[in-house]
Enzyme design. Structure first.
Site, PDB file in Angstrom:
ATOM      1  N   CYS A  51       0.842  -1.197   0.000  1.00 30.19           N
ATOM      2  CA  CYS A  51       0.000   0.000   0.000  1.00 30.19           C
ATOM      3  C   CYS A  51       0.882   1.253   0.000  1.00 30.19           C
ATOM      4  O   CYS A  51       1.598   1.488  -0.961  1.00 30.19           O
ATOM      5  CB  CYS A  51      -0.990  -0.032   1.170  1.00 30.19           C
TER       6      CYS A  51
ATOM      7  N   HIS B 138      -3.518  -5.307  -0.267  1.00 34.06           N
ATOM      8  CA  HIS B 138      -3.068  -5.825   1.030  1.00 34.06           C
ATOM      9  C   HIS B 138      -3.030  -7.351   0.986  1.00 34.06           C
ATOM     10  O   HIS B 138      -4.060  -7.999   1.165  1.00 34.06           O
ATOM     11  CB  HIS B 138      -4.013  -5.359   2.135  1.00 34.06           C
TER      12      HIS B 138
ATOM     13  N   GLU C 263      -1.958  -9.355   3.191  1.00 31.86           N
ATOM     14  CA  GLU C 263      -2.295  -9.891   4.514  1.00 31.86           C
ATOM     15  C   GLU C 263      -3.801 -10.003   4.727  1.00 31.86           C
ATOM     16  O   GLU C 263      -4.254 -10.690   5.646  1.00 31.86           O
ATOM     17  CB  GLU C 263      -1.655  -9.044   5.617  1.00 31.86           C
TER      18      GLU C 263
END
Length: 205
Positions: free
Chosen positions: A83, A185, A187
Site C-alpha cells: 500500500c 493488502h 495480509e
C-alpha cells in the site's frame, strides 16, 4: 538474517506479521532499528494513511531511511512495499502537499479520480489483478482477487508489473530488480495473499 517487518507506527503490523509467519513458517522480526534493517534477508514495509504522514513516521526513527536505502539499493535485499509502502518507492506523493518519496522508481502518487458514481472513494474491496510482466513473487496469481483500500494511486509508471481495473486500469504492482510494491493488502487477501507472501519469502532476485 531474517524476514524483517518495519514498524514505524503506520500499517497493519500485527496482521502482516501473522500472515508472513503463516506463509513462510519463519519467525518475523518486527523492528524500526537501522541495525535490524541492515541485517535483514528480506524487508517488508507496510503503510496505511497519508503519504506524508507515513514518510514522517519513517523520518522520526534516526537512521532508518538511510539504512533502508543502503540495504535495498546497495545490498540488493529483497523488498516488498505494501500500500503506502509501495507508493513511497516513487518520486513524490501529492496528498495534502508535495512530499518526496524514495525515488527508487519513476512516478508519483495522486488522487484516484473517477466519473463513475458507482465507484466509491476510498476504493475498498476486492479486485482481480492482471499481470503485465512475469514475476516470481506473483507467479500463478494472474486474475486472482486481492483486497484494496486506498484513495491514491501510482501514476506515470512506465512499466507496471500488474494492474487492476476500476473505471480505467490502475497500477496494482510495480517494481524493478530486487524491489516489489503492491497497492493491495496481501495480509487481507486470504489464499492469494498467503501465496504471494510465501513466494516473496523465497525470492532471491
Amino acid at each position: 538474517m531474517s524476514l524483517t517487518l518495519i514498524d514505524y507506527g503506520s500499517g497493519n503490523i500485527r496482521s502482516v506479521a501473522k500472515a508472513l509467519e503463516a506463509a513462510s513458517n519463519k519467525r518475523v522480526r518486527v523492528t524500526a532499528t537501522p541495525e535490524d534493517v541492515a541485517s535483514a534477508s528480506h524487508l517488508i514495509l507496510p503503510g496505511q494513511g497519508a503519504f506524508g504522514r507515513c514518510l514522517a513516521g519513517l523520518q522520526a526513527h534516526k537512521g532508518l531511511l538511510e539504512a533502508l536505502n543502503q540495504a535495498v539499493i546497495h545490498h540488493r535485499v529483497p523488498y516488498l512495499g505494501i500500500c503506502v509502502g509501495m507508493q513511497l518507492m516513487l518520486e513524490r506523493g501529492l496528498e495534502d502537499g508535495v512530499f518526496p518519496g524514495f525515488s527508487w522508481i519513476e512516478g508519483e502518487v495522486d488522487r484516484l479520480e473517477t466519473k463513475n458514481l458507482s465507484i466509491k472513494i476510498p476504493h475498498m474491496g476486492w479486485n482481480n489483478i492482471s499481470l503485465h510482466q512475469n514475476h516470481s513473487v506473483l507467479c500463478g496469481l494472474d486474475g486472482k482477487d486481492f483486497y484494496f483500500c486506498h484513495s491514491y494511486v501510482a501514476q506515470k509508471i512506465r512499466s507496471p508489473i500488474a494492474s487492476m481495473s476500476l473505471e480505467t486500469d490502475e497500477v496494482a504492482a510495480l517494481g524493478r530488480d530486487n524491489m516489489l510494491g503492491v497497492q493491495f493488502h496481501p495480509e487481507k487477501s486470504q489464499a492469494a495473499g498467503i501465496k504471494l507472501l510465501e513466494q516473496f519469502a523465497r525470492w532471491m532476485p
